[in-house]
Motif scaffolding. Structure first.
Motif, PDB file in Angstrom:
ATOM      1  N   VAL A 152       0.255  11.430  -3.055  1.00 12.83           N
ATOM      2  CA  VAL A 152      -0.660  10.236  -2.284  1.00 12.83           C
ATOM      3  C   VAL A 152       0.076  10.729  -0.236  1.00 12.83           C
ATOM      4  O   VAL A 152      -0.949  10.740   0.115  1.00 12.83           O
ATOM      5  CB  VAL A 152      -0.852   9.073  -2.115  1.00 12.83           C
ATOM      6  CG1 VAL A 152      -0.754   8.175  -0.421  1.00 12.83           C
ATOM      7  CG2 VAL A 152      -0.546   8.300  -3.190  1.00 12.83           C
ATOM      8  N   SER A 166       1.099  -1.205   0.079  1.00  7.75           N
ATOM      9  CA  SER A 166       0.295   0.264  -0.643  1.00  7.75           C
ATOM     10  C   SER A 166       0.469   1.053  -0.196  1.00  7.75           C
ATOM     11  O   SER A 166       0.366   2.150  -0.267  1.00  7.75           O
ATOM     12  CB  SER A 166      -0.869   0.048   0.914  1.00  7.75           C
ATOM     13  OG  SER A 166      -0.015   0.335   2.293  1.00  7.75           O
ATOM     14  N   ARG A 211      -2.182  13.878  -0.398  1.00  4.40           N
ATOM     15  CA  ARG A 211      -3.931  13.680   0.945  1.00  4.40           C
ATOM     16  C   ARG A 211      -3.697  13.274   2.333  1.00  4.40           C
ATOM     17  O   ARG A 211      -4.215  14.027   3.456  1.00  4.40           O
ATOM     18  CB  ARG A 211      -4.420  12.211   0.103  1.00  4.40           C
ATOM     19  CG  ARG A 211      -4.863  12.635  -1.050  1.00  4.40           C
ATOM     20  CD  ARG A 211      -5.427  11.456  -2.050  1.00  4.40           C
ATOM     21  NE  ARG A 211      -5.749  11.207  -3.483  1.00  4.40           N
ATOM     22  CZ  ARG A 211      -4.759  10.308  -3.885  1.00  4.40           C
ATOM     23  NH1 ARG A 211      -4.133   9.004  -3.977  1.00  4.40           N
ATOM     24  NH2 ARG A 211      -4.647  10.632  -5.244  1.00  4.40           N
ATOM     25  N   ARG A 236      -9.149   7.749   6.881  1.00  6.57           N
ATOM     26  CA  ARG A 236      -8.541   6.529   5.340  1.00  6.57           C
ATOM     27  C   ARG A 236      -8.069   7.984   4.620  1.00  6.57           C
ATOM     28  O   ARG A 236      -8.757   8.406   3.997  1.00  6.57           O
ATOM     29  CB  ARG A 236      -9.379   6.075   4.991  1.00  6.57           C
ATOM     30  CG  ARG A 236     -10.689   5.031   5.926  1.00  6.57           C
ATOM     31  CD  ARG A 236     -11.576   4.009   5.582  1.00  6.57           C
ATOM     32  NE  ARG A 236     -11.260   3.319   4.733  1.00  6.57           N
ATOM     33  CZ  ARG A 236     -10.984   1.862   5.252  1.00  6.57           C
ATOM     34  NH1 ARG A 236     -11.260   1.497   6.477  1.00  6.57           N
ATOM     35  NH2 ARG A 236     -10.662   0.762   4.537  1.00  6.57           N
ATOM     36  N   VAL A 237      -6.936   7.206   3.481  1.00 11.03           N
ATOM     37  CA  VAL A 237      -6.338   7.971   2.335  1.00 11.03           C
ATOM     38  C   VAL A 237      -6.403   6.932   1.235  1.00 11.03           C
ATOM     39  O   VAL A 237      -5.651   6.128   1.384  1.00 11.03           O
ATOM     40  CB  VAL A 237      -5.248   8.477   3.097  1.00 11.03           C
ATOM     41  CG1 VAL A 237      -4.002   9.274   1.749  1.00 11.03           C
ATOM     42  CG2 VAL A 237      -5.368   9.677   3.262  1.00 11.03           C
ATOM     43  N   ASP A 238      -6.776   7.362   0.442  1.00 13.23           N
ATOM     44  CA  ASP A 238      -6.610   6.838  -1.248  1.00 13.23           C
ATOM     45  C   ASP A 238      -5.136   6.922  -1.256  1.00 13.23           C
ATOM     46  O   ASP A 238      -4.512   7.698  -1.961  1.00 13.23           O
ATOM     47  CB  ASP A 238      -7.180   7.735  -2.403  1.00 13.23           C
ATOM     48  CG  ASP A 238      -7.469   7.021  -3.525  1.00 13.23           C
ATOM     49  OD1 ASP A 238      -6.778   5.906  -3.672  1.00 13.23           O
ATOM     50  OD2 ASP A 238      -7.675   7.531  -4.564  1.00 13.23           O
ATOM     51  N   GLY A 239      -4.690   5.236  -1.224  1.00 15.17           N
ATOM     52  CA  GLY A 239      -3.036   5.012  -1.376  1.00 15.17           C
ATOM     53  C   GLY A 239      -3.173   5.230  -2.829  1.00 15.17           C
ATOM     54  O   GLY A 239      -2.188   4.755  -2.883  1.00 15.17           O
ATOM     55  N   VAL A 240      -4.006   5.693  -4.161  1.00 18.77           N
ATOM     56  CA  VAL A 240      -3.748   5.811  -5.498  1.00 18.77           C
ATOM     57  C   VAL A 240      -3.062   6.720  -6.201  1.00 18.77           C
ATOM     58  O   VAL A 240      -4.201   7.524  -5.822  1.00 18.77           O
ATOM     59  CB  VAL A 240      -4.907   4.745  -6.107  1.00 18.77           C
ATOM     60  CG1 VAL A 240      -4.624   4.782  -7.498  1.00 18.77           C
ATOM     61  CG2 VAL A 240      -4.990   3.248  -5.616  1.00 18.77           C
ATOM     62  N   LEU A 264      -4.049   3.654   3.978  1.00 13.28           N
ATOM     63  CA  LEU A 264      -4.151   3.693   4.018  1.00 13.28           C
ATOM     64  C   LEU A 264      -4.731   2.926   2.100  1.00 13.28           C
ATOM     65  O   LEU A 264      -4.554   1.614   2.161  1.00 13.28           O
ATOM     66  CB  LEU A 264      -2.527   4.205   2.784  1.00 13.28           C
ATOM     67  CG  LEU A 264      -1.851   4.530   3.338  1.00 13.28           C
ATOM     68  CD1 LEU A 264       0.383   4.388   2.764  1.00 13.28           C
ATOM     69  CD2 LEU A 264      -1.677   6.315   2.875  1.00 13.28           C
ATOM     70  N   ASP A 265      -5.933   3.552   1.321  1.00 14.35           N
ATOM     71  CA  ASP A 265      -6.932   2.473   1.234  1.00 14.35           C
ATOM     72  C   ASP A 265      -5.966   2.228  -0.391  1.00 14.35           C
ATOM     73  O   ASP A 265      -5.966   2.814  -1.474  1.00 14.35           O
ATOM     74  CB  ASP A 265      -8.111   3.072   0.952  1.00 14.35           C
ATOM     75  CG  ASP A 265      -8.787   3.291   2.041  1.00 14.35           C
ATOM     76  OD1 ASP A 265      -8.292   2.017   3.160  1.00 14.35           O
ATOM     77  OD2 ASP A 265     -10.084   3.316   1.907  1.00 14.35           O
ATOM     78  N   VAL A 266      -5.954   0.820  -1.428  1.00 17.07           N
ATOM     79  CA  VAL A 266      -5.157   0.787  -2.607  1.00 17.07           C
ATOM     80  C   VAL A 266      -6.051  -1.149  -2.645  1.00 17.07           C
ATOM     81  O   VAL A 266      -6.058  -2.195  -2.076  1.00 17.07           O
ATOM     82  CB  VAL A 266      -3.729   0.041  -2.391  1.00 17.07           C
ATOM     83  CG1 VAL A 266      -3.277  -0.300  -3.443  1.00 17.07           C
ATOM     84  CG2 VAL A 266      -3.119   1.128  -2.037  1.00 17.07           C
ATOM     85  N   GLY A 267      -6.917  -1.477  -3.984  1.00 19.22           N
ATOM     86  CA  GLY A 267      -7.626  -2.236  -4.363  1.00 19.22           C
ATOM     87  C   GLY A 267      -6.135  -3.320  -4.454  1.00 19.22           C
ATOM     88  O   GLY A 267      -5.239  -2.647  -4.656  1.00 19.22           O
TER      89      GLY A 267
END
Length: 187
Positions: A177, A11, A180, A167-171, A113-116
């Motif tokens: 990033v 991530s 953010r 929560r933060v978008d890690g993409v 860190l949010d990542v798919g």
């Protein structure tokens, strides 16, 4: 600023922690690095950990917490720190809260860190190829992600319940990033 970075393998926690270290002028504390340093220095906790690892066992939460307490007592963390790789389970999260309360340094923020999943697998596979690590194939990566989901993901709820989680978008690019994360931090 006392900060914990959470996120699954791949991530970007370590990468962003290194960048935040410079941006915030506070130390980046990785429990893996801390463990290796204590073992190399031959400290009492390091010697205990070395013995445990020589048997092929995992280092106990108690030993890790002792190392962390020692590290948090050093002068360079007076203005804060970035924890990366800890806590990894609910017991460690509660122990960290207790330790920080004991030393009068409660957390200011926890960033997830949010990542798919597909991108995580792609990132780790790319990193493994660049580093010549054949053990990071897509199947083993998915297994590590499942372990994360089973053990570490509940920590997200723990910190959310305490009102410290963001929560933060890690993409995106490293700069996007980082931007953010810094925007999400309390002032």
């Amino acid at each position: 600023m006392r900060l914990v970075l959470l996120g699954p393998p791949g991530s970007g926690k370590g990468t962003q922690a290194a960048r935040l270290k410079e941006t915030l002028s506070i130390p980046h504390i990785s429990t893996g690095d801390l463990l290796r340093a204590e073992v190399a220095a031959g400290t009492p906790l390091g010697l205990q950990a070395k013995e445990v690892m020589a048997r092929g066992d995992l280092v106990s939460d108690e030993i890790l917490l002792g190392m962390l307490e020692s590290r948090l007592g050093q002068a360079d963390v007076a203005n804060g720190f970035i924890l990366d790789g800890y806590p990894r389970n609910l017991a460690q999260a509660a122990a960290l809260d207790s330790l920080l309360a004991k030393i009068g340094q409660p957390l200011d923020a926890v960033v997830q860190l949010d990542v798919g999943t597909d991108l995580l697998v792609e990132r780790i596979a790319g990193r493994a190829k660049a580093e010549g690590r054949e053990d990071d194939n897509p199947e083993s990566v998915r297994k590590r992600l499942q372990v994360y989901n089973d053990s570490t993901a509940p920590v997200i709820g723990y910190f959310a319940d305490r009102g410290t989680l963001t929560r933060v978008d890690g993409v995106g690019s490293l700069e996007e990033v980082l931007g953010r994360i810094t925007t999400a931090l309390p002032r």
